[in-house]
Write a protein that holds these residues in place. Structure first.
Motif, PDB file in Angstrom:
ATOM      1  N   HIS A   1      35.005 114.539  26.969  1.00  0.00           N
ATOM      2  CA  HIS A   1      36.053 115.301  26.286  1.00  0.00           C
ATOM      3  C   HIS A   1      37.423 114.648  26.416  1.00  0.00           C
ATOM      4  N   SER A   2      37.418 113.368  26.745  1.00  0.00           N
ATOM      5  CA  SER A   2      38.641 112.553  26.748  1.00  0.00           C
ATOM      6  C   SER A   2      39.751 113.171  27.585  1.00  0.00           C
ATOM      7  N   ILE A   3      39.356 113.784  28.688  1.00  0.00           N
ATOM      8  CA  ILE A   3      40.354 114.331  29.610  1.00  0.00           C
ATOM      9  C   ILE A   3      40.655 113.258  30.647  1.00  0.00           C
TER      10      ILE A   3
ATOM     11  N   PHE B   1      42.661 116.170  34.887  1.00  0.00           N
ATOM     12  CA  PHE B   1      41.422 116.951  34.968  1.00  0.00           C
ATOM     13  C   PHE B   1      41.467 117.829  36.215  1.00  0.00           C
ATOM     14  N   ILE B   2      41.306 119.135  36.007  1.00  0.00           N
ATOM     15  CA  ILE B   2      41.335 120.087  37.124  1.00  0.00           C
ATOM     16  C   ILE B   2      40.029 120.880  37.124  1.00  0.00           C
ATOM     17  N   LEU B   3      39.445 120.976  38.290  1.00  0.00           N
ATOM     18  CA  LEU B   3      38.150 121.646  38.427  1.00  0.00           C
ATOM     19  C   LEU B   3      38.210 122.637  39.582  1.00  0.00           C
ATOM     20  N   ALA B   4      37.491 123.733  39.450  1.00  0.00           N
ATOM     21  CA  ALA B   4      37.372 124.702  40.529  1.00  0.00           C
ATOM     22  C   ALA B   4      35.902 124.916  40.864  1.00  0.00           C
TER      23      ALA B   4
ATOM     24  N   ASN C   1      40.083 122.950  33.861  1.00  0.00           N
ATOM     25  CA  ASN C   1      39.228 122.475  32.772  1.00  0.00           C
ATOM     26  C   ASN C   1      37.770 122.867  32.954  1.00  0.00           C
ATOM     27  N   VAL C   2      37.338 122.896  34.209  1.00  0.00           N
ATOM     28  CA  VAL C   2      35.938 123.212  34.507  1.00  0.00           C
ATOM     29  C   VAL C   2      35.874 124.168  35.686  1.00  0.00           C
ATOM     30  N   ILE C   3      35.062 125.200  35.544  1.00  0.00           N
ATOM     31  CA  ILE C   3      34.723 126.083  36.660  1.00  0.00           C
ATOM     32  C   ILE C   3      33.252 125.895  36.964  1.00  0.00           C
TER      33      ILE C   3
ATOM     34  N   CYS D   1      35.063 124.382  30.322  1.00  0.00           N
ATOM     35  CA  CYS D   1      33.624 124.497  30.536  1.00  0.00           C
ATOM     36  C   CYS D   1      33.340 125.312  31.795  1.00  0.00           C
ATOM     37  N   LEU D   2      32.458 126.293  31.658  1.00  0.00           N
ATOM     38  CA  LEU D   2      31.960 127.065  32.785  1.00  0.00           C
ATOM     39  C   LEU D   2      30.526 126.642  33.058  1.00  0.00           C
TER      40      LEU D   2
END
Length: 284
Positions: free
Chosen positions: A111-113, A118-121, A185-187, A241-242
């Motif tokens: 997704h070209s991040i 890019f942040i994720l949890a 961005n993503v969980i 995105c989850l």
């Protein structure tokens, strides 16, 4: 007793409770007790064990005979090619959960991040294995690792130090998404999904030794996931995105649950190597 004799005896004893893994586990236990590698174990078969080593080996064997997971006895487990410290406060990382890491990395690349944005949890981080594995694969990404208990976060902190990612992974204590300070961005969430009536079917290694809070998901196994979905507003970026790990036979109920919260969401169920529907990938 020589190391060769100890290895044979340990293997024979463990075979009574776990014949498939007795060979591997006997090697691991003996290497830990002697503080040597597997290569040295076999290259020095006549090494004589001290009385203290014999006592320690017997203690470890007895723990195995009681069905205690060997990861707890050794205090480490492998996940995504990395070694993690584990104890009884955390759920032992499973190979099938590595799919969550792969999906997160693929999402970042596809997704070209840029990594530095890019942040994720990782929710319910446990040992921190998922969060740390993603951080190691995406070294410029920012990662939040959240858990509700102090004892669990202590284990995650040890693993962050071990893998030198304390600058990259921020540990937060709280209930699910509540402590998350910004949209991500993503969980990733490997939450409890075992149905109440399924608990009695679990292996004694799991039900007797691993933390029940990491297992029990209510009557349909989705109670904690429902709580997460109720908290998600404002916690994930548009198009984010989850990623959820789910249990056997939960494809239809999880799809229905997601649709009830996010009618426009794109949902795909990803199977693991055994063909079991394992990961729900939801693009919001």
């Amino acid at each position: 007793m020589t190391s060769r004799e100890a290895l044979i005896l340990t293997r024979q004893t463990l075979a009574s409770v776990n014949s498939d893994e007795a060979g591997i586990e006997s090697e691991l236990l003996l290497c830990q007790v002697l503080g040597i590698s597997k290569t040295k174990l076999y290259s020095e078969p006549q090494r004589v064990l001290t009385p203290t080593e014999i006592k320690e080996l017997q203690h470890s064997i007895n723990r195995c005979l009681l069905h205690e997971p060997i990861a707890y006895i050794l205090e480490h487990g492998d996940f995504y090619g990395h070694d993690f410290y584990v104890n009884h406060h955390v759920f032992i990382p499973r190979p099938e959960t590595e799919l969550l890491v792969e999906e997160a990395i693929n999402f970042a690349h596809n997704h070209s991040i840029s990594q530095n944005k890019f942040i994720l949890a990782d929710i319910g981080t446990g040992s921190g294995a998922i969060a740390i594995s993603v951080a190691l694969a995406l070294p410029q990404a920012k990662v939040y690792a959240i858990d509700i208990t102090t004892s669990t976060l202590h284990v995650a902190h040890i693993n962050c130090q071990r893998h030198h990612v304390t600058h990259q992974v921020t540990l937060l204590q709280g209930n699910l998404l509540e402590p998350l300070p910004e949209p991500v961005n993503v969980i990733i969430a490997n939450l409890p999904y075992v149905k109440n009536h399924e608990l009695r079917m679990l292996a004694p290694e799991t039900i007797d030794f691993e933390p029940s809070v990491a297992l029990i998901g209510g009557e349909d196994g989705l109670n904690v996931i429902r709580q997460l979905l109720n908290q998600i507003e404002g916690k994930i970026c548009p198009g984010g995105c989850l990623l959820l790990e789910i249990g056997y036979g939960q494809k239809e109920p999880i799809t229905s649950l997601i649709n009830s919260h996010f009618a426009q969401a794109s949902i795909e169920i990803v199977p693991d190597l055994a063909g079991i529907e394992r990961i729900a990938r939801i693009i919001l």
